[in-house]
Design an enzyme around this catalytic site. Sequence first.
Site, PDB file in Angstrom:
ATOM      1  CD  GLU A 176      21.121  24.026 -63.303  1.00  0.00           C
ATOM      2  OE1 GLU A 176      21.093  24.162 -64.741  1.00  0.00           O
ATOM      3  OE2 GLU A 176      20.620  24.549 -62.422  1.00  0.00           O
TER       4      GLU A 176
ATOM      5  CB  CYS B   3      22.298  21.281 -72.018  1.00  0.00           C
ATOM      6  SG  CYS B   3      23.422  21.827 -70.226  1.00  0.00           S
TER       7      CYS B   3
HETATM    8  P1  NAD Z   1      15.692  11.867 -70.255  1.00  0.00           P
HETATM    9  O1  NAD Z   1      14.548  11.913 -71.330  1.00  0.00           O
HETATM   10  O2  NAD Z   1      16.865  11.379 -69.620  1.00  0.00           O
HETATM   11  O3  NAD Z   1      14.896  12.378 -69.157  1.00  0.00           O
HETATM   12  C1  NAD Z   1      15.153  13.590 -67.793  1.00  0.00           C
HETATM   13  C2  NAD Z   1      14.734  12.601 -67.069  1.00  0.00           C
HETATM   14  O4  NAD Z   1      13.031  12.957 -66.615  1.00  0.00           O
HETATM   15  C3  NAD Z   1      14.682  11.377 -66.776  1.00  0.00           C
HETATM   16  O5  NAD Z   1      14.948  10.572 -65.468  1.00  0.00           O
HETATM   17  C4  NAD Z   1      13.466  10.994 -67.025  1.00  0.00           C
HETATM   18  O6  NAD Z   1      13.167   9.772 -66.492  1.00  0.00           O
HETATM   19  C5  NAD Z   1      12.374  12.142 -66.513  1.00  0.00           C
HETATM   20  N1  NAD Z   1      11.244  11.909 -67.288  1.00  0.00           N
HETATM   21  C6  NAD Z   1      11.523  11.565 -68.229  1.00  0.00           C
HETATM   22  N2  NAD Z   1       9.553  12.270 -68.672  1.00  0.00           N
HETATM   23  C7  NAD Z   1       8.861  11.893 -67.789  1.00  0.00           C
HETATM   24  C8  NAD Z   1       7.789  12.062 -66.840  1.00  0.00           C
HETATM   25  N3  NAD Z   1       6.183  12.270 -67.624  1.00  0.00           N
HETATM   26  N4  NAD Z   1       7.394  12.422 -65.696  1.00  0.00           N
HETATM   27  C9  NAD Z   1       8.395  12.585 -65.042  1.00  0.00           C
HETATM   28  N5  NAD Z   1      10.265  12.496 -65.303  1.00  0.00           N
HETATM   29  C10 NAD Z   1      10.510  12.158 -66.782  1.00  0.00           C
HETATM   30  O7  NAD Z   1      16.288  13.687 -71.030  1.00  0.00           O
HETATM   31  P2  NAD Z   1      15.754  14.558 -71.876  1.00  0.00           P
HETATM   32  O8  NAD Z   1      14.641  15.554 -70.856  1.00  0.00           O
HETATM   33  O9  NAD Z   1      15.615  14.472 -73.278  1.00  0.00           O
HETATM   34  O10 NAD Z   1      17.134  15.436 -71.528  1.00  0.00           O
HETATM   35  C11 NAD Z   1      17.866  16.436 -72.687  1.00  0.00           C
HETATM   36  C12 NAD Z   1      17.171  18.144 -72.258  1.00  0.00           C
HETATM   37  O11 NAD Z   1      18.176  18.195 -71.164  1.00  0.00           O
HETATM   38  C13 NAD Z   1      17.471  19.147 -73.678  1.00  0.00           C
HETATM   39  O12 NAD Z   1      16.593  20.099 -73.221  1.00  0.00           O
HETATM   40  C14 NAD Z   1      18.902  19.535 -72.554  1.00  0.00           C
HETATM   41  O13 NAD Z   1      19.019  20.672 -73.341  1.00  0.00           O
HETATM   42  C15 NAD Z   1      18.035  19.257 -71.338  1.00  0.00           C
HETATM   43  N6  NAD Z   1      19.886  19.298 -70.285  1.00  0.00           N
HETATM   44  C16 NAD Z   1      19.769  20.539 -69.572  1.00  0.00           C
HETATM   45  C17 NAD Z   1      21.047  20.413 -68.688  1.00  0.00           C
HETATM   46  C18 NAD Z   1      21.114  21.735 -67.865  1.00  0.00           C
HETATM   47  O14 NAD Z   1      22.920  21.457 -66.938  1.00  0.00           O
HETATM   48  N7  NAD Z   1      20.831  23.099 -68.127  1.00  0.00           N
HETATM   49  C19 NAD Z   1      21.689  19.208 -69.125  1.00  0.00           C
HETATM   50  C20 NAD Z   1      21.822  18.548 -69.797  1.00  0.00           C
HETATM   51  C21 NAD Z   1      19.945  18.555 -70.604  1.00  0.00           C
END
Ligand code: NAD
Length: 467
Positions: free
Chosen positions: A221, A255
């Site tokens: 997602e 998102c």
């Molecule tokens: P975040 O930084 O919290 O990361 C998400 C998860 O990935 C966390 O649990 C984190 O610990 C893990 N993570 C981070 N780096 C990692 C790595 N190198 N290896 C393994 N795991 C790792 O959140 P984010 O990614 O900044 O979230 C924002 C993004 O998520 C935006 O692009 C947003 O559009 C997307 N998003 C999508 C939805 C959806 O339902 N489609 C919903 C919310 C957010």
Amino acid sequence: MSAAEILPQPHTDLESIPAAVARLRAAFDAGRTRPLAWRKQQLEQLIQMHDDHKQEFIDALHADFGKPAFEAFASDVGQGKTEAKTALKNLKKWTRPERIGGIPLLGKGRILREPLGVALIISPWNYPMGLLLSPLAGAIAAGNAVVLKPSEVTPHTSAALAKRIPQYMDAEAITLVEGGVEETTSLLEQRFDHIFYTGNGRVAQVVLEAAAKHLTPVTLELGGKSPCIVDEDADIDIAARRIAWGKFVNAGQTCIAPDYILVHESKEDALVEALERSVTEFYGQDPKTTPDYARIVNHRHHERLSTLMKDGVPAFGGQLDAEQKYVAPTVLRNVSRDSAIMQEEIFGPILPVLSVKSIDEAVDFVNGRDKPLALYLFTKSSAVEDDVLARTSSGGACVNGTLLHIMDARMPFGGVGPSGMGAYHGRHTFETFSHRKSVLTRGTRFDPKIMYPPYSERLAKLMQRFM
Ligand code: NAD
């Protein structure tokens, strides 16, 4: 919990992770999570946890990034409970074998839903409760054991969940691992039967690579730049109000937030003025002072947004306060189509407005970029609606509105291409965490020899007539 309280970076002891996953696998293999009674009881517990500690979760979200109480409840804390209630209500229906009926000469067919096994749910910080617990509801309904991995970026919410999940959920089959890259990396080294990841596309590639080692199926997602097309004939006041709401809720950290606007050139000025009126109606003259407007999650993101702000000229807004991690609701004009703000997902309260000469130009603009998670179209013409929907591809779409297409769980929510793979909500979550096993049961009273070798000329002719 006070907003001033700074929590240490959350983490679970790395050494304990393989054993925790092994414990869940043993419980799954022993059949602990399969009985409907277990699933029902766990869903009830999940609902109870929400009811007992709603305020604690709302406070944690406020401490993490000033999430307004109404938004915290309506779009985050309430999500997991709603999904758990839907799953509970439909559990029997969803898990019932799907009867196909008689298959001529062969027997009777049916489709069974079986749990996949041990699932890993990794969630991000922007809706840190809902994005973790709503997939959990479907995973439980499907009879899986689950490892939950909340985001470390929102430590108060992570801590509240780490405290409450073990108190309410069956620790033999549902566990929560706190932490960031190191802990998630360790988790991804384990074998899972499904990985459900919500977050950015870069980490999604890491997840997909790790999943490939064990041929583990994944749901991704993700996000992207969700466009908002405003046609010449659109109701400008309604469009502005609905776009402003969808963009500035959670301070743009959604998102499916409208990422940018493509407006017909004849309506650009009117739309910008109406957007400003809407923002003033929502948040007053100084949005910094209202409790209904969130903050940016951390200094890194605040800095990133401050840089993007320079890619255009604020029509209104534009104020920044690094200490408070505040970015005013902002509409940017004079934005170049090649600037950074038009390349990366903004994920904050800055809204570039670009003008187009026609719907065709808007469609070409959208199709020249990655397939978005959502597409918004404002028009009174159903011909334009059909045309734009037919010529563009996006995870979902909403016509004359924003965000709300994800509210009805009968419609699957997910991306397409770079905005994600797979979908969930309601029954779709249950299906995501289930394997559909096709079963044919044959009778033994009748077994015509003609089906077996040596094959007869007669059978060959008969087959050719029917196939
Ligand atoms: P975040 O930084 O919290 O990361 C998400 C998860 O990935 C966390 O649990 C984190 O610990 C893990 N993570 C981070 N780096 C990692 C790595 N190198 N290896 C393994 N795991 C790792 O959140 P984010 O990614 O900044 O979230 C924002 C993004 O998520 C935006 O692009 C947003 O559009 C997307 N998003 C999508 C939805 C959806 O339902 N489609 C919903 C919310 C957010």
